[in-house]
Design an enzyme around this catalytic site. Structure first.
Site, PDB file in Angstrom:
ATOM      1  N   ARG A 135       4.809  51.390  66.423  1.00 53.85           N
ATOM      2  CA  ARG A 135       3.430  49.710  66.350  1.00 53.85           C
ATOM      3  C   ARG A 135       3.967  48.857  67.114  1.00 53.85           C
ATOM      4  O   ARG A 135       4.389  48.465  67.107  1.00 53.85           O
ATOM      5  CB  ARG A 135       2.742  50.148  65.142  1.00 53.85           C
ATOM      6  CG  ARG A 135       1.929  51.258  64.164  1.00 53.85           C
ATOM      7  CD  ARG A 135       0.632  51.108  64.686  1.00 53.85           C
ATOM      8  NE  ARG A 135      -0.455  52.381  63.864  1.00 53.85           N
ATOM      9  CZ  ARG A 135      -0.593  53.217  64.656  1.00 53.85           C
ATOM     10  NH1 ARG A 135       0.095  53.411  65.494  1.00 53.85           N
ATOM     11  NH2 ARG A 135      -1.549  54.054  64.321  1.00 53.85           N
ATOM     12  N   HIS A 191      -1.415  51.893  74.104  1.00 58.30           N
ATOM     13  CA  HIS A 191      -1.890  52.978  72.843  1.00 58.30           C
ATOM     14  C   HIS A 191      -2.709  54.032  73.428  1.00 58.30           C
ATOM     15  O   HIS A 191      -3.255  54.614  72.630  1.00 58.30           O
ATOM     16  CB  HIS A 191      -2.611  52.447  72.000  1.00 58.30           C
ATOM     17  CG  HIS A 191      -2.025  52.610  70.635  1.00 58.30           C
ATOM     18  ND1 HIS A 191      -2.305  51.744  69.227  1.00 58.30           N
ATOM     19  CD2 HIS A 191      -1.909  54.074  69.918  1.00 58.30           C
ATOM     20  CE1 HIS A 191      -2.276  52.631  68.380  1.00 58.30           C
ATOM     21  NE2 HIS A 191      -1.322  53.692  68.735  1.00 58.30           N
TER      22      HIS A 191
HETATM   23  P1  NDP Z   1       6.361  60.085  58.909  1.00 60.22           P
HETATM   24  O1  NDP Z   1       5.899  59.196  57.769  1.00 60.22           O
HETATM   25  O2  NDP Z   1       6.529  61.634  59.659  1.00 60.22           O
HETATM   26  O3  NDP Z   1       7.873  59.454  59.579  1.00 60.22           O
HETATM   27  C1  NDP Z   1       8.229  58.159  59.922  1.00 60.22           C
HETATM   28  C2  NDP Z   1       9.504  57.962  60.040  1.00 60.22           C
HETATM   29  O4  NDP Z   1      10.085  56.626  59.486  1.00 60.22           O
HETATM   30  C3  NDP Z   1      10.137  58.935  58.821  1.00 60.22           C
HETATM   31  O5  NDP Z   1      11.617  59.577  59.161  1.00 60.22           O
HETATM   32  C4  NDP Z   1      10.885  57.919  57.546  1.00 60.22           C
HETATM   33  O6  NDP Z   1      11.753  57.833  56.610  1.00 60.22           O
HETATM   34  C5  NDP Z   1      11.332  56.913  58.815  1.00 60.22           C
HETATM   35  N1  NDP Z   1      10.443  55.238  58.133  1.00 60.22           N
HETATM   36  C6  NDP Z   1       9.778  54.622  57.623  1.00 60.22           C
HETATM   37  N2  NDP Z   1       9.887  53.229  57.364  1.00 60.22           N
HETATM   38  C7  NDP Z   1      11.231  53.135  56.954  1.00 60.22           C
HETATM   39  C8  NDP Z   1      12.111  52.074  57.161  1.00 60.22           C
HETATM   40  N3  NDP Z   1      12.474  51.297  56.325  1.00 60.22           N
HETATM   41  N4  NDP Z   1      13.577  52.521  57.476  1.00 60.22           N
HETATM   42  C9  NDP Z   1      13.856  53.661  57.881  1.00 60.22           C
HETATM   43  N5  NDP Z   1      13.098  54.329  58.533  1.00 60.22           N
HETATM   44  C10 NDP Z   1      12.157  54.207  57.522  1.00 60.22           C
HETATM   45  O7  NDP Z   1       5.239  59.665  60.535  1.00 60.22           O
HETATM   46  P2  NDP Z   1       5.275  60.520  61.853  1.00 60.22           P
HETATM   47  O8  NDP Z   1       6.064  60.925  62.055  1.00 60.22           O
HETATM   48  O9  NDP Z   1       3.603  61.604  62.136  1.00 60.22           O
HETATM   49  O10 NDP Z   1       4.545  58.743  62.472  1.00 60.22           O
HETATM   50  C11 NDP Z   1       5.091  57.653  63.116  1.00 60.22           C
HETATM   51  C12 NDP Z   1       4.102  56.413  62.960  1.00 60.22           C
HETATM   52  O11 NDP Z   1       4.063  56.966  64.732  1.00 60.22           O
HETATM   53  C13 NDP Z   1       3.346  56.875  62.773  1.00 60.22           C
HETATM   54  O12 NDP Z   1       2.633  55.654  61.396  1.00 60.22           O
HETATM   55  C14 NDP Z   1       2.502  55.467  63.639  1.00 60.22           C
HETATM   56  O13 NDP Z   1       2.483  54.591  63.607  1.00 60.22           O
HETATM   57  C15 NDP Z   1       2.491  56.528  65.035  1.00 60.22           C
HETATM   58  N6  NDP Z   1       2.254  57.024  65.507  1.00 60.22           N
HETATM   59  C16 NDP Z   1       1.134  56.092  67.333  1.00 60.22           C
HETATM   60  C17 NDP Z   1       0.546  56.657  67.927  1.00 60.22           C
HETATM   61  C18 NDP Z   1       0.383  55.855  69.201  1.00 60.22           C
HETATM   62  O14 NDP Z   1      -0.578  56.805  70.314  1.00 60.22           O
HETATM   63  N7  NDP Z   1       1.198  55.693  70.235  1.00 60.22           N
HETATM   64  C19 NDP Z   1       0.379  58.065  67.443  1.00 60.22           C
HETATM   65  C20 NDP Z   1       0.676  58.486  66.363  1.00 60.22           C
HETATM   66  C21 NDP Z   1       1.180  57.847  65.595  1.00 60.22           C
HETATM   67  P3  NDP Z   1      11.831  58.828  55.598  1.00 60.22           P
HETATM   68  O15 NDP Z   1      11.652  60.311  56.912  1.00 60.22           O
HETATM   69  O16 NDP Z   1      12.895  58.379  54.662  1.00 60.22           O
HETATM   70  O17 NDP Z   1      10.832  58.753  55.213  1.00 60.22           O
HETATM   71  C1  OXD Z   2      -1.955  57.797  65.277  1.00 55.38           C
HETATM   72  C2  OXD Z   2      -2.014  56.180  66.264  1.00 55.38           C
HETATM   73  O1  OXD Z   2      -1.793  57.002  64.126  1.00 55.38           O
HETATM   74  O2  OXD Z   2      -2.861  57.007  68.182  1.00 55.38           O
HETATM   75  O3  OXD Z   2      -2.649  58.571  65.290  1.00 55.38           O
HETATM   76  O4  OXD Z   2      -2.348  55.615  66.129  1.00 55.38           O
END
Ligand code: NDP
Ligand code: OXD
Length: 313
Positions: free
Chosen positions: A228, A276
């Site tokens: 993000r 994005h």
């Molecule tokens: P998940 O919830 O499956 O994974 C998030 C990961 O981030 C987990 O490993 C989590 O740790 C870690 N995390 C969260 N907070 C912290 C912290 N404070 N310190 C360290 N690690 C942290 O999410 P997804 O993998 O499904 O998606 C991740 C992000 O990708 C979405 O939230 C979105 O913002 C972004 N995204 C962007 C897209 C784009 O087109 N650019 C498309 C889709 C998603 P833990 O495993 O310990 O919970």
């Molecule tokens: C998502 C994105 O969160 O597209 O899936 O950013």
């Protein structure tokens, strides 16, 4: 049963069509009728207008059309109903394609060769072996773990950082603030797949870049952010690129989207910008999953992929 589709900043017609096709005979509306519509049961949203959902007295669940939910949670008056996010092979596969594309482009010196082509220069660059390069992934969730799996066959060394400790075969796993510096110190190419939460906002700043490995096979560390825009300080990215603290960056997400025309990121020679678009949400692939969740809830079953509002993801 009535479903509200509330999408802003994104074309919504294809979502409406896909929902109508998947829920024949059901009412799909794009705005409530009246200030407090009692008929709406479910909301399918992307950046819904703030305050909108709190006006719906019989809302049973909120579905994000993306994996991220910061766009939902920014509304501080959300009703106390479950929020589910997207976890889908289609979306995950798209993100892993983006990560593999950007990592390989940086690794295979795409920036240098494009500049050389523009100048008509024939000059082979030093090419490190993949095994000499560590790709460090911030966020070892659904997307981070799949990206790691897809990078493995190339032979990169892999590291990952998450909030809670993970065990991922072939990935050196780090967790929490206490292990962040050690993680950064092993990383040549930093791939960011974190959610935007109060704990991660602005994490990609000058201080973090300074902790990345300096002596990388490329002459400096590389940043790839598809998490993000709220994770990154863009002034710090530009300063780090100009000072050589960062060598190159691929950015798919920005503090302000669309990226303003005045942003120097657009024309920086060491920055690759995508709008994005790393992993777009495809209604044909994702609506059946959302409808499956609604049907499960109607049968009295539990929702999957629920969001922890306190953690913010
Ligand atoms: P998940 O919830 O499956 O994974 C998030 C990961 O981030 C987990 O490993 C989590 O740790 C870690 N995390 C969260 N907070 C912290 C912290 N404070 N310190 C360290 N690690 C942290 O999410 P997804 O993998 O499904 O998606 C991740 C992000 O990708 C979405 O939230 C979105 O913002 C972004 N995204 C962007 C897209 C784009 O087109 N650019 C498309 C889709 C998603 P833990 O495993 O310990 O919970
Ligand atoms: C998502 C994105 O969160 O597209 O899936 O950013």
């Amino acid at each position: 049963m009535t479903v509200l589709l509330s999408i802003t900043g994104y074309p919504s017609k294809t979502w409406l069509d896909a929902l109508e096709k998947a829920l024949p005979g059901r009412r799909i509306v794009t705005e409530p009728t009246g200030a407090s519509d009692p008929g709406i049961d479910y909301a399918v949203v992307w950046k819904q207008p703030e305050g909108l959902l709190s006006t719906l007295p019989n809302l049973k669940a909120i579905f994000s059309i993306g994996a991220g939910v910061d766009h939902v949670l920014r509304d501080k008056s959300l009703p106390d109903v479950p929020i589910a996010r997207i976890v889908a092979e289609d979306l995950t596969g798209r993100m892993s394609e983006y990560v593999a594309w950007r990592v390989l482009d940086h690794h295979r010196r795409g920036f240098a060769y494009r500049a050389q082509q523009a100048a008509g220069q024939w000059n082979e660059r030093v090419q490190p072996a993949a095994g000499a390069v560590t790709v460090g992934i911030m966020g070892l969730g659904e997307l981070g773990r799949d990206a790691a799996e897809k990078l493995k066959p190339f032979g990169f060394k892999l590291a990952g950082w998450s909030r809670t400790k993970k065990q991922v075969p072939g990935v050196a796993c780090f967790a929490g603030d206490e292990e962040l510096s050690a993680f950064l110190g092993t990383t040549d190419i930093l791939v960011v797949l974190l959610p935007h939460t109060p704990a991660t906002a602005g994490i990609l700043d000058r201080a973090l870049f300074a902790k990345l490995k300096r002596a990388t096979p490329f002459g400096g560390p590389i940043l790839v952010n598809a998490g993000r825009g709220g994770l990154q300080n863009e002034a710090d990215i530009l300063a780090a690129l100009d000072a050589g603290t960062l060598l190159e960056a691929s950015l798919d997400v920005f503090q302000t989207e669309p990226l303003p025309a005045t942003s120097p990121l657009w024309h920086h020679p060491k920055v690759f910008v995508t709008p994005h678009a790393a992993a777009s949400s495809d209604p044909d692939a994702l609506v059946p999953l959302i409808v499956g969740q609604i049907e499960a809830l109607e049968r009295g079953e539990a929702l999957k992929h629920l969001v922890d509002r306190t953690a913010g993801y």
